[in-house]
Design a protein around this motif. Structure first.
Motif, PDB file in Angstrom:
ATOM      1  N   VAL A  80      47.709  28.251  38.820  1.00 60.67           N
ATOM      2  CA  VAL A  80      47.060  27.739  38.246  1.00 60.67           C
ATOM      3  C   VAL A  80      45.515  28.103  39.117  1.00 60.67           C
ATOM      4  N   LEU A  81      44.623  28.231  38.896  1.00 58.50           N
ATOM      5  CA  LEU A  81      43.002  27.844  40.169  1.00 58.50           C
ATOM      6  C   LEU A  81      42.753  26.806  39.357  1.00 58.50           C
ATOM      7  N   PRO A  82      42.078  26.087  40.277  1.00 58.49           N
ATOM      8  CA  PRO A  82      41.093  25.273  39.696  1.00 58.49           C
ATOM      9  C   PRO A  82      40.035  24.577  38.485  1.00 58.49           C
ATOM     10  N   ASP A  83      39.914  26.031  38.039  1.00 57.18           N
ATOM     11  CA  ASP A  83      39.230  25.857  36.359  1.00 57.18           C
ATOM     12  C   ASP A  83      40.008  26.041  35.594  1.00 57.18           C
ATOM     13  N   GLY A  84      41.324  25.566  35.819  1.00 57.52           N
ATOM     14  CA  GLY A  84      42.726  25.539  35.127  1.00 57.52           C
ATOM     15  C   GLY A  84      43.070  27.464  34.460  1.00 57.52           C
ATOM     16  N   GLN A  85      42.231  27.946  35.048  1.00 61.60           N
ATOM     17  CA  GLN A  85      43.104  29.862  35.200  1.00 61.60           C
ATOM     18  C   GLN A  85      43.853  29.848  35.198  1.00 61.60           C
ATOM     19  N   ILE A  86      45.061  30.464  34.389  1.00 60.20           N
ATOM     20  CA  ILE A  86      45.836  30.811  35.050  1.00 60.20           C
ATOM     21  C   ILE A  86      45.835  32.660  35.856  1.00 60.20           C
ATOM     22  N   ILE A  87      46.631  32.701  36.682  1.00 64.54           N
ATOM     23  CA  ILE A  87      46.446  33.823  37.412  1.00 64.54           C
ATOM     24  C   ILE A  87      48.083  34.481  37.648  1.00 64.54           C
ATOM     25  N   GLN A  88      47.964  35.947  37.781  1.00 60.79           N
ATOM     26  CA  GLN A  88      49.299  36.555  38.541  1.00 60.79           C
ATOM     27  C   GLN A  88      48.792  37.238  40.439  1.00 60.79           C
ATOM     28  N   THR A  89      49.840  36.988  41.012  1.00 63.50           N
ATOM     29  CA  THR A  89      49.285  37.611  42.272  1.00 63.50           C
ATOM     30  C   THR A  89      50.629  38.538  42.316  1.00 63.50           C
ATOM     31  N   GLY A  90      50.758  39.381  42.867  1.00 58.35           N
ATOM     32  CA  GLY A  90      51.871  40.556  43.218  1.00 58.35           C
ATOM     33  C   GLY A  90      52.806  41.008  42.472  1.00 58.35           C
ATOM     34  N   SER A  91      53.455  41.757  42.435  1.00 57.50           N
ATOM     35  CA  SER A  91      54.460  42.370  41.275  1.00 57.50           C
ATOM     36  C   SER A  91      55.815  41.815  42.183  1.00 57.50           C
ATOM     37  N   ARG A  92      57.256  42.771  41.048  1.00 57.12           N
ATOM     38  CA  ARG A  92      58.327  42.746  41.873  1.00 57.12           C
ATOM     39  C   ARG A  92      58.640  43.746  42.703  1.00 57.12           C
ATOM     40  N   ALA A  93      57.626  45.042  42.694  1.00 52.82           N
ATOM     41  CA  ALA A  93      57.793  46.095  44.139  1.00 52.82           C
ATOM     42  C   ALA A  93      57.490  45.512  44.869  1.00 52.82           C
ATOM     43  N   ARG A  94      58.632  46.292  45.987  1.00 52.37           N
ATOM     44  CA  ARG A  94      58.767  46.522  47.391  1.00 52.37           C
ATOM     45  C   ARG A  94      57.432  45.647  48.166  1.00 52.37           C
ATOM     46  N   LYS A  95      56.438  46.776  47.496  1.00 52.97           N
ATOM     47  CA  LYS A  95      55.108  47.037  48.311  1.00 52.97           C
ATOM     48  C   LYS A  95      53.816  47.872  46.895  1.00 52.97           C
ATOM     49  N   SER A  96      52.855  47.247  47.870  1.00 51.54           N
ATOM     50  CA  SER A  96      51.922  47.600  46.781  1.00 51.54           C
ATOM     51  C   SER A  96      50.468  48.202  47.268  1.00 51.54           C
ATOM     52  N   SER A  97      49.992  49.156  47.654  1.00 50.28           N
ATOM     53  CA  SER A  97      48.555  49.156  48.588  1.00 50.28           C
ATOM     54  C   SER A  97      47.452  48.862  47.210  1.00 50.28           C
ATOM     55  N   THR A  98      47.348  48.160  46.470  1.00 47.80           N
ATOM     56  CA  THR A  98      46.018  48.246  45.567  1.00 47.80           C
ATOM     57  C   THR A  98      45.542  46.490  45.844  1.00 47.80           C
TER      58      THR A  98
END
Length: 461
Positions: free
Chosen positions: A170-188
């Motif tokens: 949850v960011l300071p303004d109240g926005q909820i974000i998701q980072t990453g995923s359950r994949a073991r790697k990502s190039s995005t």
């Protein structure tokens, strides 16, 4: 922050949380400090949310009134991370303590931030899996991620930075974000998960984590061995790592720490000389081979007094003794307080850095037992002082500063494990140079009103 602003903030938060917003003196005192030797400061209130949505509403209210927000796990941090130096609202995530999913086939788990490492491993017991980051304290995973915690298993399994796959924040303004995923790697895209791991509550509040799990080893062997001096012990570790031995744990305790261990654990009975505590994981045959190779290296470096433990109860006794090293150190001086510091250097510089640290301890005239995760080049001092003697506190501060200076001169960092908090913020410009300015830019972009744990890590003008 004005009285009118805090009154308006409390009114709105009471409407949201009811009796889960506390201004009781005992609750405020509990949330005024962590385990660091820093002056306590009370928050104006403590909020106890149940969900990420409630955390979002809390931050929206605090953002509207420009009220400071201090995330709180269990209070076991060691650098004043959660001291509300500007007042405001402490957000205690202890009620958000559910293990949400365990994906055995994928070796990961999804948890709320108030789940402790012991709680997660209890939930994993029947699966044959384990969560490996072990900072000693039974800390919450949210707090461990926020401080980029590590511990005795790091040499084999990595830190929280290596073991967090994804976050909900949850960011300071109240926005909820998701980072990453359950994949073991990502190039995005940018690696935002790593941005929040180690941010010490200055960029947002972690409300969900996806963490890596590992299979429990078929066979485990633990041991202690004694050395004539610290250099011999460190040389043993360096050679073991260079030869590719897969050490699961490798801990250094100096002769002063060993004195405290024997005082605090009368049944331990180990020689009061530098020791390595170590552990190997693998198949029974593989562990036997590792042990034989390590013993040869130890003997070549003058080590002796091997004591092996393969039974679970014996291993637990050994590592419980290591985990109580803080209290064992304090047992060397009745009525003392402990000023704790740590640093981390390239492993090839570790023996020299410790030797120079020992010189600084001798110059200070203080008692300061030393322990270290030597496989990582990380060591800790517990500087014992009389709480009623300001001169000793000053000498302890100079000693800690000297150790931090050594770490930077050897190409290391002023904290490999404890983090920055209040205690080490002043060293960041020197350690990071121009990159510290980029940290400030990121802080200002994400938290322009500087409400998230202000006064820590990065200071905005």
């Amino acid at each position: 922050m004005t009285t009118a602003n805090i009154d308006a903030t409390l009114t709105a938060l009471r409407a949201l949380l009811g009796d889960r917003l506390s201004t009781g003196p005992s609750v405020l005192d509990q949330h005024s400090h962590d385990e660091a030797h820093t002056a306590p400061a009370r928050p104006d209130a403590v909020a106890f949310p149940d969900t990420a949505e409630e955390v979002s509403q809390i931050l929206k209210i605090c953002s509207d009134h420009k009220c400071p927000v201090i995330p709180y796990g269990i209070g076991s941090s060691l650098e004043g991370h959660i001291v509300p130096v500007h007042g405001g609202i402490t957000v205690d995530t202890s009620r958000m303590n559910k293990v949400l999913d365990i994906h055995e086939s994928d070796l990961d788990a999804v948890v709320e931030p108030g789940v402790t490492r012991t709680q997660l491993n209890d939930a994993l017991r029947a699966t044959g899996l384990m969560f490996t980051v072990d900072p000693g304290a039974d800390a919450t995973l949210g707090g461990m991620a926020a401080t980029r915690a590590s511990g005795t298993n790091t040499v084999r399994y990595g830190t929280m930075a290596d073991n967090v796959l994804a976050l909900e924040v949850v960011l300071p303004d109240g926005q909820i974000i998701q980072t990453g995923s359950r994949a073991r790697k990502s190039s995005t895209g940018y690696d935002l998960t790593r941005l929040f791991v180690g941010s010490e509550g200055t960029l947002g509040i972690i409300t969900r984590l996806t963490v890596k799990l590992y299979g429990q080893p078929e066979h485990i062997a633990a041991a202690t061995c004694a050395f004539p001096d610290i250099a011999s012990a460190v040389d043993t570790v360096i050679l073991a790592i260079q030869t590719g031995l897969p050490l699961a744990r490798i801990e250094l305790l100096d002769e002063v720490q060993m004195q405290g261990m024997n005082v605090y654990n009368p049944d331990l009975g180990l020689p009061e000389v530098p020791h390595l505590f170590l552990e190997f994981h693998g198949t029974e045959a593989g562990v036997a081979e590792q042990v034989a190779s390590f013993e040869e290296i130890v003997h070549d470096n003058g080590g002796s007094d091997f004591q092996w433990a393969t039974k679970t109860e014996d291993r637990n006794r050994l590592w419980q003794a290591r985990h109580t090293a803080y209290y064992a150190g304090k047992a060397l001086r009745k009525g003392c307080e402990g000023v704790v510091t740590d640093c981390c250097v390239p492993i090839s510089a570790l023996a020299e850095c410790i030797a120079k640290t020992k010189d600084l301890i001798a110059e200070s005239g203080l008692i300061a037992p030393l322990v270290g995760h030597v496989g990582d080049g990380n060591f800790h001092l517990l500087i014992l002082i009389d709480p009623n003697d300001p001169q000793e506190a000053e000498r302890a501060a100079r000693l800690a500063e000297g150790v931090n200076d050594l770490a930077l001169r050897f190409g290391g960092t002023v904290s490999g494990e404890h983090g920055v908090g209040l205690g080490k913020r002043k060293y960041l410009p020197r350690e990071h140079g121009a990159a510290y300015g980029l940290m400030t830019t990121l802080k200002r972009a994400i938290d322009p009103d500087n409400i998230m744990n202000p006064g820590k890590l990065v200071t905005l003008n």
